[in-house]
Design a protein around this motif. Structure first.
Motif, PDB file in Angstrom:
ATOM      1  N   ASN A   1      34.657  19.473  21.222  1.00 25.95           N
ATOM      2  CA  ASN A   1      35.740  20.167  21.913  1.00 25.95           C
ATOM      3  C   ASN A   1      35.367  21.062  23.107  1.00 25.95           C
ATOM      4  O   ASN A   1      36.147  21.933  23.503  1.00 25.95           O
ATOM      5  N   HIS A   2      34.220  20.765  23.713  1.00 22.93           N
ATOM      6  CA  HIS A   2      33.952  21.328  25.045  1.00 22.93           C
ATOM      7  C   HIS A   2      33.108  20.282  25.786  1.00 22.93           C
ATOM      8  O   HIS A   2      33.586  19.663  26.727  1.00 22.93           O
ATOM      9  N   GLN A   3      31.895  20.038  25.287  1.00 17.77           N
ATOM     10  CA  GLN A   3      31.197  18.813  25.666  1.00 17.77           C
ATOM     11  C   GLN A   3      31.595  17.748  24.632  1.00 17.77           C
ATOM     12  O   GLN A   3      31.702  18.046  23.438  1.00 17.77           O
ATOM     13  N   MET A   4      31.830  16.531  25.111  1.00 15.69           N
ATOM     14  CA  MET A   4      32.271  15.462  24.207  1.00 15.69           C
ATOM     15  C   MET A   4      31.316  14.282  24.304  1.00 15.69           C
ATOM     16  O   MET A   4      30.819  13.965  25.389  1.00 15.69           O
ATOM     17  N   ASP A   5      31.096  13.635  23.172  1.00 16.46           N
ATOM     18  CA  ASP A   5      30.274  12.425  23.123  1.00 16.46           C
ATOM     19  C   ASP A   5      31.221  11.222  23.065  1.00 16.46           C
ATOM     20  O   ASP A   5      31.809  10.943  22.016  1.00 16.46           O
ATOM     21  N   PRO A   6      31.395  10.505  24.179  1.00 15.84           N
ATOM     22  CA  PRO A   6      32.399   9.435  24.223  1.00 15.84           C
ATOM     23  C   PRO A   6      32.065   8.255  23.315  1.00 15.84           C
ATOM     24  O   PRO A   6      32.986   7.576  22.842  1.00 15.84           O
ATOM     25  N   ILE A   7      30.786   8.012  23.068  1.00 16.80           N
ATOM     26  CA  ILE A   7      30.402   6.892  22.198  1.00 16.80           C
ATOM     27  C   ILE A   7      30.810   7.216  20.755  1.00 16.80           C
ATOM     28  O   ILE A   7      31.383   6.383  20.046  1.00 16.80           O
ATOM     29  N   LEU A   8      30.535   8.454  20.350  1.00 13.35           N
ATOM     30  CA  LEU A   8      30.976   8.898  19.021  1.00 13.35           C
ATOM     31  C   LEU A   8      32.505   8.896  18.933  1.00 13.35           C
ATOM     32  O   LEU A   8      33.081   8.502  17.908  1.00 13.35           O
TER      33      LEU A   8
ATOM     34  N   ILE B   1      29.746  13.786  33.135  1.00 12.04           N
ATOM     35  CA  ILE B   1      31.098  13.770  33.690  1.00 12.04           C
ATOM     36  C   ILE B   1      31.726  15.125  33.397  1.00 12.04           C
ATOM     37  O   ILE B   1      31.613  15.647  32.289  1.00 12.04           O
ATOM     38  N   LEU B   2      32.374  15.672  34.412  1.00 11.81           N
ATOM     39  CA  LEU B   2      33.026  16.969  34.264  1.00 11.81           C
ATOM     40  C   LEU B   2      34.511  16.788  34.553  1.00 11.81           C
ATOM     41  O   LEU B   2      34.893  16.013  35.439  1.00 11.81           O
TER      42      LEU B   2
ATOM     43  N   ILE C   1      41.231  15.013  30.871  1.00 13.95           N
ATOM     44  CA  ILE C   1      40.374  14.597  29.751  1.00 13.95           C
ATOM     45  C   ILE C   1      40.430  13.083  29.511  1.00 13.95           C
ATOM     46  O   ILE C   1      39.394  12.450  29.314  1.00 13.95           O
ATOM     47  N   ALA C   2      41.613  12.504  29.548  1.00 15.75           N
ATOM     48  CA  ALA C   2      41.737  11.069  29.237  1.00 15.75           C
ATOM     49  C   ALA C   2      40.971  10.195  30.238  1.00 15.75           C
ATOM     50  O   ALA C   2      40.144   9.372  29.822  1.00 15.75           O
ATOM     51  N   PRO C   3      41.200  10.346  31.557  1.00 12.09           N
ATOM     52  CA  PRO C   3      40.404   9.506  32.463  1.00 12.09           C
ATOM     53  C   PRO C   3      38.903   9.812  32.376  1.00 12.09           C
ATOM     54  O   PRO C   3      38.076   8.897  32.460  1.00 12.09           O
ATOM     55  N   ALA C   4      38.553  11.085  32.168  1.00  7.58           N
ATOM     56  CA  ALA C   4      37.134  11.457  32.135  1.00  7.58           C
ATOM     57  C   ALA C   4      36.420  10.850  30.925  1.00  7.58           C
ATOM     58  O   ALA C   4      35.284  10.370  31.036  1.00  7.58           O
ATOM     59  N   ILE C   5      37.082  10.862  29.760  1.00  8.58           N
ATOM     60  CA  ILE C   5      36.409  10.327  28.560  1.00  8.58           C
ATOM     61  C   ILE C   5      36.216   8.812  28.717  1.00  8.58           C
ATOM     62  O   ILE C   5      35.204   8.268  28.244  1.00  8.58           O
ATOM     63  N   MET C   6      37.133   8.153  29.406  1.00  7.88           N
ATOM     64  CA  MET C   6      36.982   6.708  29.633  1.00  7.88           C
ATOM     65  C   MET C   6      35.806   6.422  30.572  1.00  7.88           C
ATOM     66  O   MET C   6      35.035   5.484  30.348  1.00  7.88           O
TER      67      MET C   6
ATOM     68  N   TYR D   1      32.702   7.057  28.611  1.00 10.16           N
ATOM     69  CA  TYR D   1      32.482   5.977  27.656  1.00 10.16           C
ATOM     70  C   TYR D   1      31.833   4.775  28.340  1.00 10.16           C
ATOM     71  O   TYR D   1      30.846   4.211  27.849  1.00 10.16           O
ATOM     72  N   LEU D   2      32.362   4.404  29.499  1.00  9.32           N
ATOM     73  CA  LEU D   2      31.818   3.242  30.219  1.00  9.32           C
ATOM     74  C   LEU D   2      30.380   3.494  30.662  1.00  9.32           C
ATOM     75  O   LEU D   2      29.533   2.611  30.589  1.00  9.32           O
ATOM     76  N   LEU D   3      30.099   4.714  31.130  1.00  9.78           N
ATOM     77  CA  LEU D   3      28.761   5.032  31.645  1.00  9.78           C
ATOM     78  C   LEU D   3      27.818   5.556  30.553  1.00  9.78           C
ATOM     79  O   LEU D   3      26.645   5.807  30.825  1.00  9.78           O
ATOM     80  N   GLU D   4      28.360   5.744  29.343  1.00  9.70           N
ATOM     81  CA  GLU D   4      27.572   6.306  28.226  1.00  9.70           C
ATOM     82  C   GLU D   4      26.963   7.657  28.595  1.00  9.70           C
ATOM     83  O   GLU D   4      25.776   7.900  28.420  1.00  9.70           O
ATOM     84  N   LEU D   5      27.827   8.527  29.124  1.00  6.76           N
ATOM     85  CA  LEU D   5      27.397   9.869  29.533  1.00  6.76           C
ATOM     86  C   LEU D   5      28.260  10.932  28.853  1.00  6.76           C
ATOM     87  O   LEU D   5      29.442  10.683  28.586  1.00  6.76           O
ATOM     88  N   PRO D   6      27.707  12.109  28.586  1.00  4.91           N
ATOM     89  CA  PRO D   6      28.523  13.188  28.026  1.00  4.91           C
ATOM     90  C   PRO D   6      29.608  13.642  29.001  1.00  4.91           C
ATOM     91  O   PRO D   6      29.430  13.558  30.212  1.00  4.91           O
ATOM     92  N   VAL D   7      30.716  14.086  28.440  1.00  5.77           N
ATOM     93  CA  VAL D   7      31.863  14.548  29.227  1.00  5.77           C
ATOM     94  C   VAL D   7      32.126  16.002  28.846  1.00  5.77           C
ATOM     95  O   VAL D   7      32.270  16.314  27.663  1.00  5.77           O
ATOM     96  N   VAL D   8      32.186  16.879  29.836  1.00  5.35           N
ATOM     97  CA  VAL D   8      32.473  18.288  29.574  1.00  5.35           C
ATOM     98  C   VAL D   8      33.818  18.624  30.193  1.00  5.35           C
ATOM     99  O   VAL D   8      34.065  18.275  31.342  1.00  5.35           O
TER     100      VAL D   8
END
Lengths: 188, 188
Positions: free
Chosen positions: A27-34, B54-55, B62-67, B70-77
């Motif tokens: 809920n601040h940094q998110m792990d998209p794979i998880l 991804i920030l 949040i929705a476009p960023a998590i996608m 997910y595609l790039l396998e990178l953390p999203v903050v």
């Protein structure tokens, strides 16, 4: 769910007063794979249900909800935490135990209405106040609540017991039994 | 991006004062399939960039960023819109033109720091005030801003011009030239 439980043990932080911080991966940094793996697990657990819409609440619910919606190819609606002065809105009031204050939650009547079969997804289930607010909104809309899925349930705050006793299909991917002594005890 | 432009024409609603409502598919109800397609387009447009994070900013980013994450396998903050009384936080103040008030935006120093190569993703670019707040946070963290991707840019509010004149790599998937007379005019 094994991967989530392991991650909570590894990266979760426990503080006095039953507080579990998971801002490293939820809920601040998110792990998209998880997030995607957890969404797959929700799809599996609600496989027997007929759903036409995913519902969540801003902000931390959005990431898991959009992943579930993506997998199921269903629209995702997020309830907004703000007083709505706009017309055409369903509104309810939620008491936040953590912050000791109430806040309004609203959804447009355009996006939640009679005939909707709703799966609610959120990050945390604690005392269940936010969940009860959602139940109120779903009722007001004349929609049907098919189930509620949470990433983490704090069993010692009993919101889950209350929801299940109402006959609601509740699924939590990790259930925290206790945080006593700042030790994270997760149900097997 | 063709699919987004067509969707804006079909489902976007225009109101007096340069307001474009896309709450049918982006920022209240969300279309997860379109979100994934837009994320793929960002991956394509920033393919030449080295990115490790991804920030975004709550809630609609949040929705476009998590996608994308997910595609790039990178953390999203996601940056939080609230006054931070907590330690270990980077904070900036953003002026909201729409609401005519300022709000605080904060990110934990644990999740944005020196060495980070950051791609910022958000739903709207208008006058660029939120984007400038993010630039301030990235600067304070000693991180590097690799680029900024927006679903919709309102060209007539000139935030994009200002960001590009600073040498920032800005990509917008749909650019609204004007909403004059409540008619949506999108750049080809």
């Amino acid at each position: 769910m094994k991967a989530l439980k392991e991650r909570i043990i590894r990266d979760g932080k426990c503080f006095e007063g039953g507080i579990l911080k998971v801002d490293n991966f939820i809920n601040h940094q998110m792990d998209p794979i998880l997030m995607k793996s957890m969404a797959v697990e929700f799809v599996r657990r609600f496989a027997g249900s007929s759903i036409n819409k995913i519902l969540t609440i801003e902000a931390s619910g959005i990431a898991p909800a959009i992943m579930v919606g993506y997998l199921l190819e269903l629209p995702v609606v997020f309830a907004k935490k703000k007083p709505s002065t706009m017309e055409n809105m369903l509104t309810t009031t939620v008491y936040s135990f953590t912050k000791d204050r109430t806040y309004d939650v609203c959804i447009s009547k355009d996006y939640l209405h009679e005939g909707d079969k709703v799966l609610f997804i959120d990050d945390f289930l604690a005392n269940g106040n936010a969940a009860n607010g959602i139940i109120d909104l779903v009722d007001k809309a004349g929609a049907e609540l098919v189930g509620m899925g949470f990433l983490i349930e704090k069993a010692f705050q009993h919101g889950g017991d209350e929801l299940r006793s109402q006959g609601i299909h509740v699924e939590s991917l990790a259930i925290i039994e206790s945080l006593d002594g700042c030790k994270i005890k997760i149900r097997d």
